[in-house]
Design a protein around this motif. Structure first.
Motif, PDB file in Angstrom:
ATOM      1  N   GLN A  38       0.835  -1.199   0.000  1.00  0.00           N
ATOM      2  CA  GLN A  38       0.000   0.000   0.000  1.00  0.00           C
ATOM      3  C   GLN A  38       0.869   1.248   0.000  1.00  0.00           C
ATOM      4  OE1 GLN A  38      -1.758  -1.178   3.634  1.00  0.00           O
ATOM      5  NE2 GLN A  38      -0.514   0.179   4.914  1.00  0.00           N
TER       6      GLN A  38
ATOM      7  N   ILE B  31       1.971   6.985  -8.314  1.00  0.00           N
ATOM      8  CA  ILE B  31       0.700   7.637  -8.011  1.00  0.00           C
ATOM      9  C   ILE B  31       0.832   9.137  -8.289  1.00  0.00           C
ATOM     10  CG2 ILE B  31       0.019   5.961  -6.245  1.00  0.00           C
ATOM     11  CD1 ILE B  31       0.668   8.189  -4.173  1.00  0.00           C
TER      12      ILE B  31
ATOM     13  N   THR C 235       0.691  -0.739  -6.995  1.00  0.00           N
ATOM     14  CA  THR C 235       0.887   0.416  -7.869  1.00  0.00           C
ATOM     15  C   THR C 235       2.266   1.027  -7.648  1.00  0.00           C
ATOM     16  OG1 THR C 235      -1.483   0.893  -7.734  1.00  0.00           O
ATOM     17  CG2 THR C 235      -0.066   2.670  -8.503  1.00  0.00           C
TER      18      THR C 235
ATOM     19  N   SER D  30      -6.397   4.446  -0.818  1.00  0.00           N
ATOM     20  CA  SER D  30      -7.195   3.339  -1.341  1.00  0.00           C
ATOM     21  C   SER D  30      -6.773   2.957  -2.755  1.00  0.00           C
ATOM     22  CB  SER D  30      -8.682   3.674  -1.294  1.00  0.00           C
ATOM     23  OG  SER D  30      -8.942   4.805  -2.086  1.00  0.00           O
ATOM     24  N   ASN D  31      -6.915   1.685  -3.067  1.00  0.00           N
ATOM     25  CA  ASN D  31      -6.601   1.120  -4.392  1.00  0.00           C
ATOM     26  C   ASN D  31      -5.157   1.348  -4.825  1.00  0.00           C
ATOM     27  OD1 ASN D  31      -9.344   0.271  -4.725  1.00  0.00           O
ATOM     28  ND2 ASN D  31      -9.860   2.370  -5.293  1.00  0.00           N
ATOM     29  N   SER D  32      -4.230   1.410  -3.858  1.00  0.00           N
ATOM     30  CA  SER D  32      -2.830   1.647  -4.204  1.00  0.00           C
ATOM     31  C   SER D  32      -1.987   0.370  -4.180  1.00  0.00           C
ATOM     32  CB  SER D  32      -2.222   2.683  -3.253  1.00  0.00           C
ATOM     33  OG  SER D  32      -2.229   2.210  -1.915  1.00  0.00           O
ATOM     34  N   GLU D  33      -2.588  -0.755  -3.820  1.00  0.00           N
ATOM     35  CA  GLU D  33      -1.854  -2.021  -3.768  1.00  0.00           C
ATOM     36  C   GLU D  33      -1.302  -2.368  -5.148  1.00  0.00           C
ATOM     37  OE1 GLU D  33      -2.673  -6.758  -2.877  1.00  0.00           O
ATOM     38  OE2 GLU D  33      -4.120  -5.272  -2.217  1.00  0.00           O
TER      39      GLU D  33
END
Length: 182
Positions: free
Chosen positions: A70, A92, A89, A84-87
């Motif tokens: 994360q 960013i 990735t 949120s939803n950074s797994e």
């Protein structure tokens, strides 16, 4: 203990052999062991200072070992919260609310303990307001005008440089004051 001499990323099979004095040799089931490298959080690159209306460059995680669990974000020195939803990735886009933003990434390799990346910092400043508060003046030859004052742009962006310029009212181009001040 051959598995203790293996290099990270290598694997071995392990079994036990028992040779009792009065019975046949007994061989156990086989266990597969993988020696994982330790988790390495890596480095966040791309932090910078932005105006709140600009388009920031991406923050990117480099030189890490493991899976990205994360991204986390701290605003103005507060506690880190999960983005949120950074797994998984690697990059960013930073937030653009005016203030100081810090980012870190939690990385974990296999069953090894998780590690955090270096901290990436992003400063977001509001659009620059550049105002002179001094009124127009009329002075006699050889007199010194009242000091010209204005807001302090370094309060918004400490890295701002200030340059005073002047030009004759009869025309011509703007010229920098060589002393840097009025």
């Amino acid at each position: 203990y051959i598995w203790l001499t293996q290099l990270p990323g290598e694997s071995i099979y392990v079994r036990r052999v028992v040779d009792p004095v009065s019975c046949e040799i007994s061989i156990s089931n086989v266990v597969y062991i993988v020696l994982s490298e330790l988790s390495e959080g890596g480095d966040i690159v791309g932090g910078n200072t932005y105006c709140d209306e600009s388009t920031p460059s991406l923050l990117t995680l480099e030189n890490y070992i493991g899976e990205i669990i994360q991204w986390e974000h701290s605003f103005n020195g507060g506690a880190y919260t999960i983005i949120s939803n950074s797994e998984g990735t690697e990059s960013i886009e930073p937030f653009l609310a005016v203030g100081q933003h810090s980012y870190r990434v939690r990385v974990q390799n296999g069953n090894c303990n998780a590690a955090y990346s270096s901290v990436g910092n992003v400063s977001v400043i509001s659009d620059m307001i550049n105002e002179i508060y001094t009124s127009d003046q009329e002075v006699c030859a050889n007199d010194i005008p009242e000091p010209i004052e204005g807001n302090d742009p370094t309060e918004i962006d400490p890295l701002s440089s200030i340059l005073w310029q002047g030009k004759p009212t009869s025309g011509g181009s703007w010229e920098n004051n060589p002393d840097g001040a009025i």
